[in-house]
Write an enzyme that holds these catalytic residues in place. Structure first.
Site, PDB file in Angstrom:
ATOM      1  N   GLY A   1       0.760  -1.241   0.000  1.00 41.19           N
ATOM      2  CA  GLY A   1       0.000   0.000   0.000  1.00 41.19           C
ATOM      3  C   GLY A   1       0.787   1.285   0.000  1.00 41.19           C
ATOM      4  N   GLY A   2       2.089   1.227  -0.289  1.00 40.32           N
ATOM      5  CA  GLY A   2       2.910   2.441  -0.250  1.00 40.32           C
ATOM      6  C   GLY A   2       2.457   3.516  -1.221  1.00 40.32           C
TER       7      GLY A   2
ATOM      8  CG  ASP B   1       6.241  -0.362  -7.624  1.00 39.43           C
ATOM      9  OD1 ASP B   1       7.039  -0.591  -8.548  1.00 39.43           O
ATOM     10  OD2 ASP B   1       6.588  -0.283  -6.428  1.00 39.43           O
TER      11      ASP B   1
ATOM     12  CE  LYS C   1       9.035  -3.328 -10.032  1.00 38.19           C
ATOM     13  NZ  LYS C   1       9.262  -2.332  -8.963  1.00 38.19           N
TER      14      LYS C   1
END
Length: 364
Positions: free
Chosen positions: A233-234, A286, A315
């Site tokens: 949850g960042g 992300d 990535k």
């Protein structure tokens, strides 16, 4: 040249760029291309693990010739990009200021400030204390010879970068063309109640990829966003702190501090297949997946109007990292070619590791 020469007529010897250690090869290729686009003739110099790369021209050129090509936002892997005008490899241990002052004075350019910095490597960062201590005496000596007019509008900022204790590069930080932070690294503090350090990555992306005006107009309280692959949850938390309502998509759990914002709806679903019932202002992503698959998904959301803006992470493979970025650019270009002009900005952030972060939107 007179010491009153305007920055536009200032002669430089090339471009100096900082990067994450280990990405010098990719950075060197990018600034070599930039130099070619600017019509510069010379060569790139760099060392693996050094945290920087430089393009050196065979003959000094007016800084104005660099034009838009000296903009730090252009190279993906550059944290900072500066026109450099001199360098020294044999600084004396006792009186380092004198040769530096002589080189600045010899450039014929006045400066409005001084920034002393090192590459972002473990070895070089040991000199950060020296840089702090040396800033005041160097500033004082530069003022004595008339090379420094602190705060003077229109003058560049002097950057002195120390790759070793006895070597230095001297460069000019041009207004609106160089990163505004020392070493090109924004200083962000980890919020005590954030669910993960990844929140700093999105915070840095917003600082780096968006202008001040865009941050004010595009990230407003009451907007709606989707976070694909949200757990823990960042990124969701970062948006919620800005008053944006977030639909968090992930089969995994979110931290309690995220749900405590009361701005989040958590749906357990696959980020690649879930779609919103109506368009949202933002989509962020992300997810750990092949970069080409992420790029295609982002382009699809923008092309179909499911979101107006997206910030996403790619990535990178261990090898052919620059090629992977260019492949993603091409995938996005092909998908949006029939839709209309678009704005794609890609940067390797300080909080990125083997990855880059991007912003994508259609142009109005």
């Amino acid at each position: 040249m007179s010491s009153h020469a305007p920055a536009s007529s200032f002669s430089v010897s090339g471009l100096l760029a900082y990067c994450r250690a280990g990405f010098e090869k990719e950075l060197a290729a990018e600034i070599d291309d930039l130099a070619a686009d600017a019509g510069l003739i010379g060569y790139v110099r760099t060392e693996p693990g050094s945290g920087y790369a430089a393009f050196e021209t065979f003959e000094p050129v007016p800084v104005i010739k660099l034009g838009e090509f000296a903009d730090w936002r252009k190279p993906v892997f550059a944290r900072q990009l500066l026109p450099w005008f001199d360098r020294i490899d044999d600084l004396p241990e006792r009186d380092r200021a004198r040769p530096l002052v002589d080189m600045v004075k010899g450039s014929g350019q006045r400066f409005s400030g001084v920034v002393l910095e090192t590459p972002d490597t473990d070895e070089a960062k040991q000199r950060s204390g020296f840089c702090r201590r040396f800033t005041e005496p160097l500033t004082r000596e530069l003022e004595k010879v008339g090379a420094l007019r602190l705060g003077k509008p229109g003058f560049p900022v002097l950057h002195v970068m120390f790759p070793t204790a006895t070597s230095a590069w001297l460069a000019a930080g041009l207004k609106d063309r160089c990163a505004p932070w020392p070493m090109g690294i924004p200083r962000l503090r980890m919020p005590s109640n954030a669910p993960s350090r990844s929140t700093l990555k999105l915070a840095e992306a917003i600082m780096t990829l968006l202008s001040d005006e865009e941050r004010d107009s595009l990230l407003r309280a009451g907007m709606r966003a989707v976070d694909l692959g949200a757990a823990p949850g960042g990124w969701t938390w970062q948006l919620a702190q800005r008053g944006i309502r977030v639909t968090a998509i992930d089969n995994g759990p979110l931290r309690d501090t995220v749900m405590a914002t009361e701005m989040v709806e958590h749906l357990k679903a696959d980020g690649f297949t879930w779609r919103p019932q109506r368009p949202v202002d933002w989509m962020v992503c992300d997810m750990v997946e092949q970069p080409s698959r992420i790029a295609s998904l982002m382009a699809e959301w923008i092309a179909t109007g499911r979101c107006r803006h997206t910030i996403f992470n790619l990535k990178l493979p261990m090898k052919r990292r620059l090629e992977a970025v260019e492949q993603c650019r091409e995938l996005i270009r092909k998908r949006l070619a029939s839709i209309g002009p678009f704005d794609l900005r890609i940067k390797q952030l300080y909080h990125d590791r083997e990855e880059v972060t991007a912003y994508l939107t259609l142009k109005k």
